[in-house]
Design a protein around this motif. Structure first.
Motif, mmCIF file in Angstrom:
data_model
loop_
_atom_site.group_PDB
_atom_site.id
_atom_site.type_symbol
_atom_site.label_atom_id
_atom_site.label_comp_id
_atom_site.label_asym_id
_atom_site.label_seq_id
_atom_site.Cartn_x
_atom_site.Cartn_y
_atom_site.Cartn_z
ATOM 1 N N ALA A 950 0.850 -1.186 0.000
ATOM 2 C CA ALA A 950 0.000 0.000 0.000
ATOM 3 C C ALA A 950 0.885 1.233 0.000
ATOM 4 N N SER A 951 0.549 2.199 -0.838
ATOM 5 C CA SER A 951 1.345 3.419 -0.953
ATOM 6 C C SER A 951 0.574 4.602 -0.392
ATOM 7 N N ALA A 952 1.285 5.481 0.319
ATOM 8 C CA ALA A 952 0.732 6.759 0.768
ATOM 9 C C ALA A 952 1.348 7.908 -0.010
ATOM 10 N N ALA A 953 2.023 7.615 -1.103
ATOM 11 C CA ALA A 953 2.739 8.636 -1.864
ATOM 12 C C ALA A 953 1.803 9.332 -2.844
ATOM 13 N N PRO A 954 2.070 10.608 -3.154
ATOM 14 C CA PRO A 954 1.223 11.331 -4.118
ATOM 15 C C PRO A 954 1.536 11.010 -5.567
ATOM 16 N N ASP A 955 2.622 10.290 -5.796
ATOM 17 C CA ASP A 955 3.044 9.969 -7.167
ATOM 18 C C ASP A 955 3.453 8.502 -7.235
ATOM 19 N N PRO A 956 3.500 7.927 -8.436
ATOM 20 C CA PRO A 956 4.030 6.563 -8.559
ATOM 21 C C PRO A 956 5.481 6.537 -8.103
ATOM 22 N N LEU A 957 5.880 5.420 -7.532
ATOM 23 C CA LEU A 957 7.268 5.326 -7.104
ATOM 24 C C LEU A 957 7.752 3.886 -7.240
ATOM 25 N N SER A 958 9.048 3.774 -7.361
ATOM 26 C CA SER A 958 9.677 2.457 -7.445
ATOM 27 C C SER A 958 10.275 2.109 -6.090
#
Length: 1004
Positions: A950-958
């Motif tokens: 699960a991501s809490a980031a505002p952008d896609p990330l690797s």
């Protein structure tokens, strides 16, 4: 004669006034009470369009004239017809004995109306839950019968049925014979019956992201087992949904969403940008998924009753009288009705800037009766059949949900507006009406994902048991939280409130017990595979299943059968050999014979890896450190010094030692963690009263009283080996007692606050808040289900803004320090002010200067008049946490502070044989602070396991994911659909996680 005093209740909706508006739509005065209108109604070849005259005396002759030329003649009650016009044309309407007048006839749209027949599933409300569900199984039987009865009708008129909520299908398939099941599957494949994706209608804000995705497993399995297309979902009654709803539906292969928002109960989206929301529209998530969304004409179309209002469930004459006026109104007005529409609240004085509906294709829901849980009927297809035999346009078609969307997408496609962000539910305030069971359910949401991870690590497939817990939690989060009249306790019908709420609460309480049982079993099963240290009395793995490496408090139970109660022990960190100071409390049989004999041991374990473990060994030793009483109203640890006011129990200071500053806004209207009780002057036990009440800005007459906690007294103030604790007890309106416990754990950069209160049951309308005024600017981010709000995060136009239902954390940043506030049990918050909970939700404080850094936790309320509990009582716990760090990334800090509440360390007792468990290990890891391993579970697609990210980031990330022993890995949706292979190098899996996304990595 006394019966003449009686009349229907004003609380429930009626259609007469709305239908009067439709009959008058587009009308021009002719003479006296006679009016005429050109309506979007066509017949014949070549086409002729209708002029309708109303108010003419019975038997009166009516003529349509062009100069001296008679275009058409009719008698009163019959429509007049003239050749289709392609530009405005003036004609004369003449009524014998009354008079005549000119009428401008405009070109009319040639509408296609998709009539979508369904039943809105309230699991409860109209009757006890079991009765409702059994009725819906009968409805599916009837749907098969009605489909057969119309097999030889024209295709447009054949009975079609859209299953709004799939839970009845699940139960129906398990209870019917093979022939019936085969017939159902055949109709589903043919498009005569559509099963939509959601099992039931949800308060999505109550769900965890894992729960939201998990509930789509049934329809995903149904699609694969029976080759049934499932491409749409319906979201009915509840006026809003979380941003993560888009990703959850997309993960299940859903492209389309039909929403029917009910504005009853203080919903006023037209005051928060809702007039800018056209339909259909594309709803895009931060992850890049999108749905084509239709929403009904609420309140002006009565949400999911809009087809019933226009007569489609009544008769052909009723539809002929009403539908043309409705279509004219859609094409020419901002909204088709005025305040006669049920749900119209707060519109007086509001400029209606919404443009008329611009398209010629329409989705109209219809039910077999004018009620929730109404069954299927032959009437809608019969109306469609007669309509299409009578008129050329509008063209009516019995459709499924998806059939409409395919047509709309073909016609409109990329010309439609796109919106993103949260579509905040206006009814989410009702979650505060059941605070205790809600708190149990929210704890269970985390316990069950821990349980799944532990069982998977132990090599045990607990899928069936885990799914059963999610089923219970989902049924609790289902949107029907009470009977129509919840204050009654009858055995049947709308007044079975007591029985319905007892059943509803049981879903939360038993779900919480089952989740805890599973977590306990998972820990023991994992521990049975691993051996304790040689020479130790016993050993434990301290498992950190949270998002970050952290130092925190661990608790283990040491049975008396392992170490006698009076034998002193020590705790040794197996990584360093250091003895960990501990605190203990014994459970002695002579004092508590109903509990296992043994000791609770508390100790702090440093730097436990995320989704990993540190081993501790219990050995014969020196025993616990002594407990010291503290003098005064202040506690501290390495990171914070906290002071409490002896008058009212508020926290006067949270001094951050690292930042050298106080986190508390000492000049705020409310104190830190101050108890606030509000009373309202609305009457209890009046169905739908709040939907008829308005609170104009500047008029706070509905706020009958506000009080705060008072007369604080110290219950205990102690220092143990694991930190300092101050507990105070207060008096307060609405409660028998209130106890606040503030804890600073040694070596942990977090302030823990627990508020326990004993609520007095009261039907009078009231709310309970806890205030948290931070000396910070407005929050920059907060956790939502499946996303992050705050700052410049977009919202769908019309989303609620006076309150915010969050998952767990809110983060602040001022350039010097970052702070985070977290809640375990209570999701509702208000920022900067307390807003009156009646439309249009005016602020009640308007502090000067403004307090953008104040969070009001709206812990409890009973402001609803229907569908939610009328009162709540008993002991209820609310846990909060506060943390800060100079220069920290706000979202990462929010995740870390909340983890102390959501992901407590799990003690795994080691009982196996062989080599001792390693001193430290990671079960899985990611290397980005905004991505968490949510859980590890068995694969649905034949792989060894699946890791949910699960991501809490505002952008896609690797990020790099590491799983011990990985040989092959595939990235897919949460349901392991659309799997694509991932590259692996030296055991590292490179994964790109979409913004705010929730994905699965299948591992072999």
């Amino acid at each position: 004669m006394t019966s003449r005093l009686l009349r229907a209740s004003l609380g429930s909706p009626g259609y007469d006034d709305m239908r009067g508006t439709l009959r008058a739509a587009g009308m021009t005065a002719i003479a006296g009470d006679v009016h005429a209108a050109a309506l979007p109604l066509f017949r014949g070849d070549p086409l002729r369009q209708a002029v309708r005259v109303t108010g003419a005396p019975d038997g009166a002759a009516i003529a349509l004239l062009d100069g001296e030329t008679v275009i058409d003649r009719a008698s009163a009650g019959e429509d007049l017809w003239l050749p289709e016009v392609d530009a405005p044309r003036t004609v004369t309407v003449s009524v014998s004995g009354i008079g005549e007048a000119p009428l401008v006839v405009h070109p009319q749209r040639k509408w296609t109306v998709h009539v979508v027949h369904h039943s809105h599933l309230d699991i409860g409300y109209t009757d006890r839950q079991g009765v409702v569900l059994r009725n819906h199984l009968e409805y599916l039987d009837s749907a098969l019968d009605l489909a057969a009865a119309t097999d030889d009708w024209a295709d447009d008129a054949r009975f079609r049925w859209t299953v709004e909520s799939a839970l009845p299908v699940r139960r129906w398939l398990d209870s019917r014979d093979a022939a019936a099941v085969d017939r159902f599957v055949s109709l589903a494949r043919e498009g005569r019956i559509e099963v939509t994706a959601m099992p039931f209608q949800l308060h999505t804000e109550a769900c965890s992201v894992e729960e939201l995705h998990r509930m789509l497993r049934f329809t995903d399995d149904l699609r694969e087992r029976h080759d049934i297309p499932i491409t749409s979902a319906m979201h009915t009654d509840v006026p809003g949904a979380v941003v993560g709803f888009v990703d959850a539906l997309a993960a299940a292969g859903v492209r389309y969403l039909s929403a029917a928002h009910n504005w009853a109960g203080r919903s006023v989206p037209f005051l928060t940008g809702g007039q800018d929301l056209g339909r259909p529209f594309w709803w895009r998530s931060p992850a890049g998924n999108r749905l084509l969304v239709w929403f009904t004409d609420t309140p002006h179309g009565m949400a999911y009753m809009e087809g019933n209002v226009v007569g489609l469930a009544e008769s052909f004459p009723a539809a002929a009288a009403l539908l043309p006026g409705y279509l004219w109104s859609l094409a020419n007005r901002a909204v088709p009705y005025g305040r006669e529409a049920f749900g119209w609240s707060g519109l007086d004085g509001v400029a209606l800037t919404k443009p008329p509906y611009p398209h010629d294709v329409l989705h109209l829901r219809v039910q077999g009766g004018n009620a929730d849980n109404a069954g299927p009927s032959i009437v809608p297809p019969s109306v469609v059949r007669e309509w299409n035999a009578t008129y050329a346009y509008p063209r009516l078609r019995m459709s499924t949900n998806t059939e409409f969307f395919v047509d709309a997408e073909r016609r409109l496609g990329e010309r439609l507006a796109e919106h993103s962000g949260d579509w905040t539910d206006w009814w989410a305030d009702g979650l505060g009406s059941g605070a205790r069971p809600l708190g149990y359910a929210r704890r269970a949401q985390h316990a069950v994902r821990h349980a799944e991870t532990l069982h998977t690590l132990a090599g045990t497939d607990a899928t069936a048991e885990v799914d059963a817990v999610y089923d219970k939690l989902g049924l609790f989060d289902e949107h029907t939280w009470g009977a129509a009249n919840p204050w009654h306790d009858h055995e049947d019908g709308f007044d079975s409130g007591g029985m319905q709420w007892a059943r509803k609460c049981e879903m939360a309480y038993s779900g919480a017990d089952d989740a805890e049982d599973l977590r306990h079993a998972g820990a023991h099963r994992l521990g049975a595979r691993l051996a304790p240290a040689a020479g130790a009395l016993t050993s434990y793995l301290i498992a950190n299943l949270g998002p970050t490496d952290r130092t925190d408090l661990a608790e283990v139970f040491l049975p008396a059968s392992v170490a006698p109660l009076d034998a002193p022990v020590s705790i040794v960190d197996a990584r360093s050999g250091a003895t960990l100071p501990h605190h203990e409390e014994a459970v002695r049989p002579e004092e508590w014979p109903t509990r296992p004999a043994g000791r609770r041991l508390w100790f702090v374990v440093a730097d436990v890896p995320a989704v990993g473990q540190a081993r501790v060994d219990v050995v014969a030793g020196s025993g616990p450190a002594p407990v010291a009483d503290l003098d005064g109203w202040q506690i501290e640890n390495e990171y914070y010094r906290v002071s409490v006011d002896p008058r009212d129990g508020r926290l006067t200071s949270i001094f951050d030692k690292r930042a050298g500053r106080d986190l508390v806004n000492g000049t705020a209207y409310a104190g830190m963690n101050q108890y606030v009780h509000e009373r309202y002057s609305t009457a209890p036990h009046v169905n739908h009263l709040s939907g008829h009440i308005e609170a104009p800005h500047g008029d706070l007459a509905l706020l009958a009283g506000r009080s705060i906690g008072r007369r604080a007294g110290i219950v205990r103030a102690t220092r143990t080996a694991v930190g300092e604790t101050l507990e105070v007890e207060l008096d307060g309106d609405g409660v028998q007692w209130l106890r606040t416990t503030v804890t600073l754990t040694a070596g942990v950069p977090r302030v823990d606050v627990t508020n326990r209160l004993y609520k007095d049951g009261a039907p009078a309308k009231e709310s309970v808040f806890f205030a948290f005024p931070f000396a910070m600017p407005a929050p920059v981010a907060w956790e939502l289900t499946g996303g992050v709000g705050g700052g410049d995060a977009p919202t769908v136009p019309g989303a609620a803004s006076h309150m915010t239902p969050i998952r767990h954390w809110v983060a602040f940043e001022d350039g010097e320090v970052t702070a985070a506030w977290a809640t375990l049990h209570a999701p509702l918050v208000m920022f900067g002010d307390i807003y009156l909970p009646y439309a249009p939700f005016p602020p009640t404080l308007s502090p000067e200067p403004a307090e953008p850094g104040t969070v009001y936790s709206w812990a409890m309320n009973n402001i609803w008049d229907t569908n939610f509990p009328a009162q709540q009582q008993g002991e209820t716990t609310f846990r909060y946490a506060i943390g800060s760090e100079p220069g920290a990334e706000p979202r990462a800090l929010g995740l870390g502070v909340a983890a102390g509440l959501t992901d407590p360390f799990v003690a795994v007792p080691l009982t196996g044989s062989g080599e001792p468990a390693p001193p430290s290990d990671r079960f899985a890891s990611v290397d980005h602070p905004l991505v968490r391993v949510a859980a590890i579970g068995p694969s649905r697609r034949g792989h060894h396991l699946v890791v949910y990210l699960a991501s809490a980031a505002p952008d896609p990330l690797s990020t790099t994911l590491r799983v011990p022993g990985v040989r092959h890995a595939f990235l897919g949706t949460s349901l392991e659909r659309s799997l694509v292979p991932l590259s692996i190098s030296d055991g590292a899996i490179e994964v790109t996680v979409p913004a705010g996304g929730f994905v699965a990595v299948s591992v072999s």
